[in-house]
Design an enzyme around this catalytic site. Sequence first.
Site, mmCIF file in Angstrom:
data_model
loop_
_atom_site.group_PDB
_atom_site.id
_atom_site.type_symbol
_atom_site.label_atom_id
_atom_site.label_comp_id
_atom_site.label_asym_id
_atom_site.label_seq_id
_atom_site.Cartn_x
_atom_site.Cartn_y
_atom_site.Cartn_z
ATOM 1 N N PHE A 197 -12.169 -8.017 13.484
ATOM 2 C CA PHE A 197 -10.972 -8.546 12.657
ATOM 3 C C PHE A 197 -10.551 -7.287 11.677
ATOM 4 O O PHE A 197 -11.327 -6.748 10.956
ATOM 5 C CB PHE A 197 -11.111 -9.800 11.943
ATOM 6 C CG PHE A 197 -10.013 -10.135 10.940
ATOM 7 C CD1 PHE A 197 -8.962 -10.675 11.620
ATOM 8 C CD2 PHE A 197 -10.303 -10.270 9.688
ATOM 9 C CE1 PHE A 197 -7.882 -10.911 10.717
ATOM 10 C CE2 PHE A 197 -9.272 -10.654 8.573
ATOM 11 C CZ PHE A 197 -8.064 -10.886 9.147
ATOM 12 N N GLN A 198 -9.271 -7.153 11.790
ATOM 13 C CA GLN A 198 -8.666 -5.700 10.604
ATOM 14 C C GLN A 198 -9.387 -4.771 11.105
ATOM 15 O O GLN A 198 -9.654 -4.038 10.067
ATOM 16 C CB GLN A 198 -8.802 -6.474 9.410
ATOM 17 C CG GLN A 198 -7.779 -7.719 8.997
ATOM 18 C CD GLN A 198 -7.778 -7.808 7.402
ATOM 19 O OE1 GLN A 198 -8.590 -7.682 6.541
ATOM 20 N NE2 GLN A 198 -6.378 -8.446 7.393
ATOM 21 N N GLU A 232 0.847 -1.374 -0.078
ATOM 22 C CA GLU A 232 0.010 0.079 0.114
ATOM 23 C C GLU A 232 1.013 1.309 -0.264
ATOM 24 O O GLU A 232 0.349 2.283 -0.525
ATOM 25 C CB GLU A 232 -1.024 0.125 1.367
ATOM 26 C CG GLU A 232 -1.997 -0.827 1.110
ATOM 27 C CD GLU A 232 -1.792 -2.228 1.543
ATOM 28 O OE1 GLU A 232 -0.732 -2.518 2.014
ATOM 29 O OE2 GLU A 232 -2.774 -3.079 1.887
ATOM 30 N N LYS A 268 -17.828 -1.623 5.514
ATOM 31 C CA LYS A 268 -18.054 -2.875 4.491
ATOM 32 C C LYS A 268 -19.478 -2.846 4.130
ATOM 33 O O LYS A 268 -19.872 -2.994 2.905
ATOM 34 C CB LYS A 268 -17.260 -4.196 4.660
ATOM 35 C CG LYS A 268 -17.498 -5.255 3.686
ATOM 36 C CD LYS A 268 -16.749 -6.414 4.147
ATOM 37 C CE LYS A 268 -16.831 -7.559 2.995
ATOM 38 N NZ LYS A 268 -16.360 -8.604 3.552
ATOM 39 N N MET A 277 23.467 9.782 3.756
ATOM 40 C CA MET A 277 23.240 11.044 4.556
ATOM 41 C C MET A 277 23.655 10.873 6.101
ATOM 42 O O MET A 277 23.795 11.830 6.795
ATOM 43 C CB MET A 277 21.747 11.683 4.273
ATOM 44 C CG MET A 277 21.543 13.013 4.825
ATOM 45 S SD MET A 277 22.666 14.243 4.239
ATOM 46 C CE MET A 277 21.640 14.967 2.864
#
Lengths: 574, 172
Positions: free
Chosen positions: A126-127, A64, A176, A486
């Site tokens: 869940f999630q 993602e 959902k 760096m």
Amino acid sequence: MKVEAKPAFTSIEESKTGADLLIEALLQEGVETIFGYPGGAVLPIYDAIYRAKDRIKHVLFRHEQGSIHAAEGYARITGKPGVVLATSGPGATNLITGIADAMIDSLPLVVFTGQVARSVIGTDAFQEADVIGITTPITKHNYQVQHVQDLPRIIKEAFHIASTGRPGPVVIDIPKDISAENVYEEAFETDFDLPGYHPNTKPNPLQINKLVDSLTKAKKPVILAGAGVLHGKASEELIQFVERYQIPVTTTLLGLGSFPGDHKLSLGMAGMHGTYTANMALYECDLLVNFGARFDDRLTGNLKHFAPNAKVAHVDIDPAEIGKNVTTHIPIVADVKEAIRELLHHEFDMNLHYQWSNQLEENKKHFPLWYNDSNEEISPQWLISQIHRASNGEAIVTTDVGQHQMWAAQYYSFSKPNHWVTSGGLGTMGFGFPAAIGAQLAAPESQVIAIVGDGGFQMTLQELSILQERNLPVKIIIVNNGALGMVRQWQEKFYEHRYSESLFPIQPDFVKLADSYDIKGMKISTQEELQQVLPKVLAFPGPVVMDCRVVQTENVYPMIAPGKGLHEMIGVKP
Amino acid sequence: MRRIITATVQNKSGVLNRVTGLLQRRQFNIESISVGPTEVEGISKMTLVVEVEDKQKLEQLTKQLNKQIDILKVSDITDKAIVSRELALIKVVSSGQLRSEIKDIIEPFRASVIDVSKDSLAVQVTGKPEKVEALIELLRPYGIKELARTGVTAFLRGNKPQVAELPSYSLL
Ligand SMILES: Cc1ncc(C[n+]2csc(CCOP(=O)(O)OP(=O)(O)O)c2C)c(N)n1
């Protein structure tokens, strides 16, 4: 309020879902590409994408974070909001870095996250993750959709908020059950009213008069051009204005390209790794006109020594930026383009500041950017100059974060707006390569070059999958110094060479890596090889990974050390 | 400096969180915050008492609040003609003997006793924060068992010139 009961004769095939409304709303907004990754909570949306696959393109990233950085690259090049889609929980949390990056660099994004069903929100389902709670501090605005009929309006609002005023990311969290809900209405109300959101674009005439007055009196004026000039598409107006009055211009890191780097009036970039001329101009000026920059600390250095003798005028569309870090005498809340147009309407006389321009010319001549050239080995600064030359300075360049980023900013002189994509405010490693994918999707005909470090590239290189899949001829140039350069530089300078965890003991074979993705890969170690190969690489019609081995010990100079002022640069050409 | 800021906000879920989160991450100290509906449906008013270092910080605070999409209006009303009130409930240790003494103390504050038990007394006081503060200090020696304050709520006084224009008759 509730949708009407389903008429008995309507079959499931004929009905739409909330997810279809979403896709229709995106098409209404002219969205061509969704940058996304599927998962449980967005399955209804992916089903709608399947149904609409002839009308809207979805690019499947491999993480993602890759999708959102690509959307940022797309937004930076097109000026249009990048559209991101991810599932709930881990999908959403994987977007956080990109959302924060877009927020601080003012990039328009509309980010859709799936959420667990309304009936279980708040139960640690869940999630489930509290996306609204997590993203509130790093978004311009966010929404959790509560009723399916609100979805089209919310999407319209989100695009409006993301792309107007000071652009930024807007998150829409969709449970959902809402995306799965059947809807039977033809259309829902999409008119919106945002009484708390009215970005001002017109400059106040009194403040413009004050600025004109200060300009007529100034002996040492300088203009600082930031990304606001790019967002406001005001480059032409800026050039016209400064040419008329012969005012020198310096840009911020993010403002590169807003004013041609090769213009006679250009002083180059200012800030921590800016040019001596630009920083001394900011230090010594008596009038500083800031067009759309936010006086970031990497630009100003120690505020005590920032433009100490100057009257400061600041044009910004975001009133909160004015006076935040630097005391401002002439505040102008406006779109930069409108403000410069207003200035162009005034015809006024300016003292021709010969002494000032001579002084700046002398500085340019005696203290240019410089580096130690080696004979055979590739020094990274030389590498960037070669890339500039071989691409006629016309490529879209994206970078990751680190030394290579600063060298790209210093040595790839940008002559046009919207050809430079870098993570400035957040300094996000892993940004550069996916951003190049987004830039190439936005500008399929353009030469896109991702200049990345060997460290940062390893954060998001999984997106190599997409290059062949989507036929994207992105050229990846790894400035490979075998180190987190760096970090190594700061440890050398400020921690007495204690290289704690900044040197890579082993490296992957980037050529084999490219090969495994069916991408042309090559390792380049000498100047001669580079000169031979580079033009061919850039002309090659497909993607290429170039592993360029460069001198490890090079440092980015000149530099304003942390806590120091503009006039205390170290590493200026001796 | 201590400032009283009011914010008119859209009464949407999460708006209080937006405000407090914003102040917290920009390192502003909230002394008190009170929220409630206004005369307009869907619009709420917040009254914040904050401690800010200087004028520049204060300007940042109001500008940052104003940037929030759900915030309609932000005003610093500290130096304006305002009425501000706070309510406090104070539970004081008190056995029979002390009860009348405490009642004498609270009387000039126009506070009232709202609950009495065998060993304690609950007092309700309304007024400017300084007045509430003063009463609390006077009651402290008796032993405060529990204290609850609402935080300040405030608004501008009625428009002076308009009041002057009214015909002068008594409402009583
Ligand atoms: C996600 C993230 N983690 C850590 C850092 C801190 N950091 C800044 S530059 C840098 C080194 C980058 O090394 P490399 O990608 O090899 O580029 P180089 O500096 O060598 O050009 C690090 C670790 C960061 N900017 N971003």
